[in-house]
Design a protein around this motif. Structure first.
Motif, PDB file in Angstrom:
ATOM      1  N   LYS A 186      60.246  76.555 -29.106  1.00 20.09           N
ATOM      2  CA  LYS A 186      61.776  76.906 -28.776  1.00 20.09           C
ATOM      3  C   LYS A 186      62.227  78.285 -29.358  1.00 20.09           C
ATOM      4  CE  LYS A 186      66.263  74.853 -29.051  1.00 20.09           C
ATOM      5  NZ  LYS A 186      67.266  73.638 -29.469  1.00 20.09           N
ATOM      6  N   VAL A 221      63.595  71.386 -34.088  1.00 21.07           N
ATOM      7  CA  VAL A 221      64.003  72.125 -32.838  1.00 21.07           C
ATOM      8  C   VAL A 221      65.293  72.096 -32.658  1.00 21.07           C
ATOM      9  CG1 VAL A 221      63.971  71.497 -30.558  1.00 21.07           C
ATOM     10  CG2 VAL A 221      61.900  71.443 -31.677  1.00 21.07           C
ATOM     11  N   CYS A 228      65.031  67.044 -36.503  1.00 21.76           N
ATOM     12  CA  CYS A 228      64.078  67.920 -36.028  1.00 21.76           C
ATOM     13  C   CYS A 228      64.078  69.576 -36.231  1.00 21.76           C
ATOM     14  CB  CYS A 228      63.821  67.515 -34.725  1.00 21.76           C
ATOM     15  SG  CYS A 228      62.609  68.459 -33.786  1.00 21.76           S
ATOM     16  N   SER A 235      59.611  66.126 -31.034  1.00 25.85           N
ATOM     17  CA  SER A 235      59.409  67.260 -30.055  1.00 25.85           C
ATOM     18  C   SER A 235      57.861  67.737 -29.697  1.00 25.85           C
ATOM     19  CB  SER A 235      60.285  68.404 -30.494  1.00 25.85           C
ATOM     20  OG  SER A 235      61.546  67.906 -30.722  1.00 25.85           O
ATOM     21  N   HIS A 282      57.524  74.781 -32.971  1.00 27.54           N
ATOM     22  CA  HIS A 282      57.973  74.574 -31.745  1.00 27.54           C
ATOM     23  C   HIS A 282      58.258  76.028 -30.820  1.00 27.54           C
ATOM     24  CE1 HIS A 282      60.000  72.610 -28.329  1.00 27.54           C
ATOM     25  NE2 HIS A 282      59.596  71.651 -28.652  1.00 27.54           N
TER      26      HIS A 282
END
Lengths: 310, 125, 223
Positions: A113, C171, C169, C153, A111
């Motif tokens: 992020k 994230v 997750c 996500s 991800h």
């Protein structure tokens, strides 16, 4: 049998394969990539080139692949679903094939992020499972992802996927691997193995299902530079399992780097001899590519088989 | 018992501090109060269980808002005391009065409207 | 419902810095329920803006109105008289309401006071969470009633990905792994076999990717 790639032939011939990983740099010079490729050339069968791993902008996987090919190593192009929609993925992979790349590894991708562009929009138009399935169909049924016919020169990739035996739910990890095999995955590279006991349980389930007969599993090995690196992976990175005993072993070592290399060699030897159903290793020496030759050599995996596809 | 406390306090009776919302407090400031304090029952003694705890959260939220808009959250406080604590009531009244006096009159009450007359032409951002 | 949250007050103030009189238009729909733009929040914002501007020596006249909802033009009509002599309208509706107000008053400066966040519900009073991705073609029957489009996500349809650990997750440890939830539920329902079916790529043309969407029900259109 017509082989799709050198890696394909090595695995089909029953060799214990060795792949490594080269992480492209965060700048526009291929000097480092080429340096690492030259160094690894005789010690591995193919190298992965990561696709902006941990969502940090780097030279693209395919562009890096051109340099690596040029240095005489077969690249495994990593393709994540994070940054491209189905149009861009296909366009890039058609291009990769035209440039001589023959192996592709399908991943979801980390991800964004945690990368250097956390405000980016992610794509995830298709997921890794769908990517595997659609690439197989592209090759075997000559169809674009949309179903439209590819009239000629369809890309014929050797298709790889990843498996993480250390993620949850554990009992579904083998199911998901089976799903990937059903979708069309031909080789699997696993997440870095530090918890050997869990990996063995995973492989036991893999063998029970007969999946080791249907797909080539390459065990992920990562040499650790220090106990701090081990601790970081243990606590700071999701879906890794690092046993305390390993952290302690590195901590108590006189020379932690040496110890890290020893651990990796022990792991490879153990997997090769004791864990049935594993067909190779994938060495991910993160920012430490120079230790790969020694690890390969001292694990008894050198020299590598010579392959002539023609 | 006749206890004296600062004569500048205007009491607004509410059924329970839990019934005080942000608007009541902001209104008091807009209507000219230099400071506002909410006097709730002792914590744990709320007839409606949690009214004073809820008031405390709201008071804190309005303090934050007052800081953001430049009036200053320290012009608003919340105290807890029981109906039987007359002397404490007077003490709080005097304490709050002293505090607000130290802060000076609310800038909203100055004839020019501005905080120090520095921006007679108004903000232009 | 649509979940929205108020923008920082300084940002709102900056949008109307050159105005002398504004109308704050609340909405009694979703944003009132999620405590962002109902009559109460509207009055608080008006009061705060007035105080702020008075402190700056540039007093602002701020009047308020709370529409039944702003996503139906007929409920905006009653604002006509109030809008006449203001320099700007601050809408405390979701993005839909702001646009309907702007459409009705083409010569007025109309600004949003809220950030429209997501479609969701409340877990407890004061906490809201995202539940629907508005993808245009519901797949909840295939995922045990848990939406991976918005709650995963990576919007993965064949999860969980390798980043799922201890039910969370990759994230954030504060985010549940939607696919762990789906797995648990499918298991409880005895339908784990469903998880073995490869879910094909989604038809995103039914989502915003197909361009702005319209929904029509011919039988109820009043000519």
């Amino acid at each position: 049998m017509k082989y799709l790639s050198k890696l394909h032939k090595i695995l089909e011939d029953g060799n214990f394969a060795v792949t490594a990983e080269i992480g492209p740099p965060k700048h526009a010079s291929a000097h480092g990539i080429r340096h690492h490729a030259e160094m690894l050339r005789d010690y591995v069968d193919a190298t992965n080139i990561t696709d902006c791993q941990t969502a940090i902008v780097r030279i693209s996987s395919i562009a890096s692949g051109v340099h690596i090919l040029d240095c005489g190593i077969e690249p495994i192009v990593q393709m994540t679903c994070r940054d491209r929609n189905r149009i861009a993925i296909q366009a890039d992979l058609l291009g990769a094939y035209s440039l001589g790349m023959r192996n592709v590894l399908c991943l979801s991708g980390d991800h964004q992020k945690f990368g250097n562009h956390p405000t980016a929009k992610n794509v995830y138009d298709v997921d890794s499972m769908q990517l595997i399935y659609l690439l197989r169909r592209m090759r075997d049924e000559k169809k674009f992802f949309s179903g439209e016919e590819i009239k000629e020169h369809e890309p014929r990739f050797y298709i790889g996927a990843v498996a993480n035996p250390f993620a949850d739910p554990f009992e579904f990890r083998v199911d998901r691997l089976e799903k990937k095999v059903e979708a069309g995955a031909q080789f699997i590279q696993t997440q870095c193995i530090f918890d050997m006991e869990r990996f063995e349980r995973f492989m036991e389930m893999v063998r029970e299902r007969g999946l080791d007969q249907r797909v080539h599993i390459l065990a992920g090995i990562t040499p650790l530079k220090s106990w701090r690196a081990a601790k970081y992976l243990q606590t700071g990175v999701s879906s890794m399992l690092v046993p305390d005993s390993l952290v302690e072993r590195l901590k108590n070592a006189e020379d932690q780097k040496r110890e890290g290399i020893e651990v990796a060699i022990e792991q490879i030897k153990y997997i090769k001899e004791k864990v049935k159903g594993v067909h190779g290793v994938h060495i991910m020496a993160i920012a430490w590519e120079e230790v790969v030759p020694e690890i390969v050599e001292r694990s008894g995996l050198y020299p590598r088989p010579k392959v002539d596809l023609e | 018992m006749r206890i004296q406390y600062s004569p500048n306090i205007r009491i607004v009776e509410m059924t329970c501090t839990g019934n005080i919302d942000h608007r009541v407090i902001l209104n008091a400031f807009e209507e000219g109060a230099d400071g506002v304090y909410v006097a709730g029952c002792l914590e744990g003694d709320c007839h409606f269980q949690k009214g004073n705890f809820r008031a405390k959260k709201r008071v804190n939220a309005v303090k934050k808002l007052l800081d953001e808009i430049g009036l200053g959250g320290d012009r608003l406080e919340m105290y807890n005391l029981s109906a039987a604590q007359g002397p404490r009531f007077a003490e709080i009244a005097n304490e709050m009065t002293a505090k607000i006096k130290a802060l000076g009159p609310s800038p909203l009450n100055s004839p020019a409207g501005g905080c120090c007359g520095c921006s007679k032409e108004g903000a232009t951002n | 419902m649509i979940i929205a949250q108020q923008k920082p007050i300084k940002e709102i103030a900056a949008m109307i810095a050159d105005c002398k009189k504004v109308l704050l238009a609340g909405c009694q729909g979703c944003v009132a329920v999620c405590l962002a733009g109902g009559d109460k929040e509207t009055e608080i914002l008006a009061s705060a803006l007035r105080i702020m501007r008075k402190l700056e020596g540039n007093p602002l006249e701020a009047v308020t109105y709370a529409a039944t909802r702003q996503c139906d033009p007929e409920y905006i009509v009653p604002m006509d008289d109030l809008v006449k002599d203001v320099d700007a309208v601050i809408s405390l509706a979701c993005g839909v309401g702001v646009q309907y107000v702007a459409e009705r008053y083409p010569d007025k400066w109309v600004v949003p006071a809220l950030d429209t966040k997501f479609i969701g519900g409340s877990t407890v009073h004061g906490v809201w969470e995202e539940k629907c991705g508005l993808c245009g073609e519901c797949i909840l029957h295939r995922t045990g009633g848990i939406c991976p489009i918005i709650r995963c996500s990576k919007s993965i349809l064949n999860g969980p990905c390798g980043g799922s650990q201890y039910g969370k997750c990759e994230v954030s440890k504060d985010v549940d792994c939607a696919w762990q939830l789906i797995y648990d539920r499918m298991k409880a329902l005895g339908r784990l076999d469903k998880m073995m079916e490869i879910q094909m790529p989604k038809d995103w043309s039914k989502s915003r990717d197909g361009g702005p969407r319209r929904a029509v029900r011919e039988d109820v259109i009043i000519e």
